[in-house]
Design an enzyme around this catalytic site. Structure first.
Site, PDB file in Angstrom:
ATOM      1  N   HIS A 174      -7.154  -8.253  18.719  1.00 20.61           N
ATOM      2  CA  HIS A 174      -7.535  -8.704  20.073  1.00 20.61           C
ATOM      3  C   HIS A 174      -8.867  -8.077  20.483  1.00 20.61           C
ATOM      4  O   HIS A 174      -9.744  -8.739  21.033  1.00 20.61           O
ATOM      5  CB  HIS A 174      -6.472  -8.291  21.110  1.00 20.61           C
ATOM      6  CG  HIS A 174      -5.163  -9.002  21.005  1.00 20.61           C
ATOM      7  ND1 HIS A 174      -3.963  -8.337  20.935  1.00 20.61           N
ATOM      8  CD2 HIS A 174      -4.848 -10.312  20.972  1.00 20.61           C
ATOM      9  CE1 HIS A 174      -2.969  -9.211  20.873  1.00 20.61           C
ATOM     10  NE2 HIS A 174      -3.478 -10.430  20.891  1.00 20.61           N
ATOM     11  N   SER A 209       0.868  -9.041  17.349  1.00 19.18           N
ATOM     12  CA  SER A 209       1.566  -8.018  18.149  1.00 19.18           C
ATOM     13  C   SER A 209       3.029  -7.890  17.734  1.00 19.18           C
ATOM     14  O   SER A 209       3.575  -6.784  17.684  1.00 19.18           O
ATOM     15  CB  SER A 209       1.503  -8.380  19.635  1.00 19.18           C
ATOM     16  OG  SER A 209       0.180  -8.409  20.087  1.00 19.18           O
TER      17      SER A 209
END
Ligand code: ADP
Length: 167
Positions: free
Chosen positions: A22, A133
């Site tokens: 990210h 994630s």
């Protein structure tokens, strides 16, 4: 040259938690746009490990060295948030070809609801293309270090989160 409306881009996501992948996308977007707004989705329909406030704090900590990036939380439809902010550019990360199915669906959906919106897809550095994630959380849940995937502060938070769940 981007027109005045396209100088700001929103990078939306769950960021549960924010990973080095990210962050790599934020760095790239920050080079392309005057401002990047990382928008943490507060979606009660999705089951998250970290609360929206925790995710916002982690994103803020992760991007603190990027002077033209900031973070916010939004709830409801992303296009409504974009309209409210007067922003027409969305950033999304594409890791592997298999991301495209979902990402194209999402981009078309957003474009139907808000025709002025453009989705810009960015590729992270190859080091970050293979994890999400969810996998990072699995690693932490099983007691291993997440240091290869997230910043040290976030790795610590993951450890604490899953340790407290094992009590
Ligand atoms: P969402 O639940 O909206 O997919 P995520 O936080 O999982 O939110 O992802 C937000 C965006 O970041 C998505 O476009 C996703 O493809 C991208 N992304 C997730 N992990 C990585 C990574 N390791 N490298 C680059 N982009 C990523």
């Amino acid at each position: 040259m981007p027109n005045s409306k396209n100088r700001i881009a929103v990078y939306p996501g769950s960021f549960d938690p924010p990973t080095l992948g990210h962050l790599d996308i934020v760095f790239r977007a920050a080079k392309m746009f005057e401002r990047v707004l990382v928008a943490v989705a507060d979606n009660p329909a999705k089951k998250h490990t970290f609360s929206a406030q925790e995710r916002l704090e982690m994103v803020r900590g992760a991007i603190k060295k990027v002077p033209n990036a900031e973070a916010d939380v939004f709830s409801g439809l992303l296009v409504d948030y974009l309209r409210k902010k007067g922003i027409q550019v969305l950033i999304r990360g594409l890791r592997v070809v298999s991301d495209m199915d979902y990402e194209f669906q999402l981009a078309s959906f957003n474009r139907t609801l808000y025709p002025d919106v453009e989705t810009v897809f960015l590729m992270p550095d190859e080091r970050y293309t293979y994890f999400a994630s969810s996998m990072v959380k699995e690693v932490a849940r099983l007691g291993a270090s997440a240091d290869s995937f997230v910043l040290p502060d976030i790795s610590k938070r993951l450890k604490e989160k899953f340790e407290s769940r094992r009590d």
